[in-house]
Design a protein around this motif. Sequence first.
Motif, PDB file in Angstrom:
ATOM      1  N   GLU A 112      35.026  39.856 -38.981  1.00 43.93           N
ATOM      2  CA  GLU A 112      33.924  40.543 -39.637  1.00 43.93           C
ATOM      3  C   GLU A 112      32.607  40.222 -38.941  1.00 43.93           C
ATOM      4  O   GLU A 112      32.445  39.154 -38.357  1.00 43.93           O
ATOM      5  N   SER A 113      31.671  41.151 -39.032  1.00 45.24           N
ATOM      6  CA  SER A 113      30.363  40.957 -38.401  1.00 45.24           C
ATOM      7  C   SER A 113      29.265  41.281 -39.404  1.00 45.24           C
ATOM      8  O   SER A 113      29.361  42.264 -40.133  1.00 45.24           O
ATOM      9  N   PHE A 114      28.239  40.445 -39.424  1.00 38.15           N
ATOM     10  CA  PHE A 114      27.081  40.750 -40.260  1.00 38.15           C
ATOM     11  C   PHE A 114      26.243  41.850 -39.624  1.00 38.15           C
ATOM     12  O   PHE A 114      25.514  42.553 -40.292  1.00 38.15           O
ATOM     13  N   VAL A 115      26.362  41.979 -38.306  1.00 38.47           N
ATOM     14  CA  VAL A 115      25.706  43.071 -37.590  1.00 38.47           C
ATOM     15  C   VAL A 115      26.599  44.289 -37.775  1.00 38.47           C
ATOM     16  O   VAL A 115      27.790  44.242 -37.499  1.00 38.47           O
ATOM     17  N   LYS A 116      26.072  45.369 -38.251  1.00 35.26           N
ATOM     18  CA  LYS A 116      26.887  46.515 -38.673  1.00 35.26           C
ATOM     19  C   LYS A 116      27.140  47.543 -37.581  1.00 35.26           C
ATOM     20  O   LYS A 116      27.744  48.574 -37.833  1.00 35.26           O
ATOM     21  N   GLU A 117      26.698  47.284 -36.361  1.00 36.55           N
ATOM     22  CA  GLU A 117      26.970  48.184 -35.240  1.00 36.55           C
ATOM     23  C   GLU A 117      27.538  47.384 -34.086  1.00 36.55           C
ATOM     24  O   GLU A 117      27.261  46.198 -33.945  1.00 36.55           O
ATOM     25  N   GLY A 118      28.336  48.075 -33.284  1.00 39.04           N
ATOM     26  CA  GLY A 118      28.930  47.399 -32.154  1.00 39.04           C
ATOM     27  C   GLY A 118      29.550  48.380 -31.183  1.00 39.04           C
ATOM     28  O   GLY A 118      29.222  49.570 -31.191  1.00 39.04           O
ATOM     29  N   VAL A 119      30.469  47.878 -30.380  1.00 40.51           N
ATOM     30  CA  VAL A 119      31.061  48.701 -29.337  1.00 40.51           C
ATOM     31  C   VAL A 119      32.492  48.235 -29.070  1.00 40.51           C
ATOM     32  O   VAL A 119      32.791  47.049 -29.161  1.00 40.51           O
ATOM     33  N   ILE A 120      33.350  49.201 -28.785  1.00 39.03           N
ATOM     34  CA  ILE A 120      34.684  48.911 -28.295  1.00 39.03           C
ATOM     35  C   ILE A 120      34.628  49.128 -26.787  1.00 39.03           C
ATOM     36  O   ILE A 120      34.217  50.199 -26.329  1.00 39.03           O
ATOM     37  N   ILE A 121      35.017  48.119 -26.037  1.00 39.93           N
ATOM     38  CA  ILE A 121      34.937  48.157 -24.578  1.00 39.93           C
ATOM     39  C   ILE A 121      36.346  48.220 -24.016  1.00 39.93           C
ATOM     40  O   ILE A 121      37.149  47.320 -24.266  1.00 39.93           O
ATOM     41  N   LEU A 122      36.631  49.279 -23.279  1.00 43.17           N
ATOM     42  CA  LEU A 122      37.921  49.436 -22.621  1.00 43.17           C
ATOM     43  C   LEU A 122      37.713  49.124 -21.147  1.00 43.17           C
ATOM     44  O   LEU A 122      37.043  49.873 -20.435  1.00 43.17           O
ATOM     45  N   LYS A 123      38.232  47.987 -20.696  1.00 45.08           N
ATOM     46  CA  LYS A 123      37.995  47.497 -19.339  1.00 45.08           C
ATOM     47  C   LYS A 123      39.099  47.976 -18.407  1.00 45.08           C
ATOM     48  O   LYS A 123      40.280  47.755 -18.672  1.00 45.08           O
ATOM     49  N   LYS A 124      38.697  48.600 -17.322  1.00 45.66           N
ATOM     50  CA  LYS A 124      39.659  49.039 -16.312  1.00 45.66           C
ATOM     51  C   LYS A 124      40.387  47.829 -15.741  1.00 45.66           C
ATOM     52  O   LYS A 124      39.773  46.808 -15.441  1.00 45.66           O
ATOM     53  N   SER A 125      41.688  47.958 -15.590  1.00 45.20           N
ATOM     54  CA  SER A 125      42.472  46.888 -14.973  1.00 45.20           C
ATOM     55  C   SER A 125      42.038  46.746 -13.517  1.00 45.20           C
ATOM     56  O   SER A 125      41.915  47.726 -12.797  1.00 45.20           O
ATOM     57  N   ASN A 126      41.806  45.510 -13.096  1.00 41.63           N
ATOM     58  CA  ASN A 126      41.325  45.258 -11.747  1.00 41.63           C
ATOM     59  C   ASN A 126      42.051  44.041 -11.172  1.00 41.63           C
ATOM     60  O   ASN A 126      41.492  42.956 -11.084  1.00 41.63           O
TER      61      ASN A 126
END
Length: 143
Positions: A112-126
Amino acid sequence: MRIIIPIIIIVSVAGYFAQEQLKNPNEVLVQQGNALEKYDAIQVSNPKSSSLVVSPILVEGIARGHWFPEGDFLIKIQNAKDEELGAGIAYAMKGGTEEEFIPFEAMVSFSESFVKEGVIILKKSNPSGLLELDDELRVPVRF
């Protein structure tokens, strides 16, 4: 005269809404993260940009084979303060070539986060580790 007043009101209201839409023309792009820039390499069908998400979340979409040549890639979830809330691995749902789109999915749990916005990061396999080959798709979300 009675017809002119309602017409003026309608035009004024329409003008106000048009002005609001043009106030920040980049807002739509910000809400989409960098999805338009990465569209030819990776596309996420779930979750949609700016969606309200809960843990665990099913992340799914399609990506060209070069995004995950070994069949998987990392997904991270961060809040707007760049604090990592969770991570998981997306897996190819079938084999394919480097140039074709291949479906992927991942079930990712996050705290859980008290900050109500965020991001899902999909990292390219390298697998090479070369910085110039790093890439990522960022999908803004709400918690």
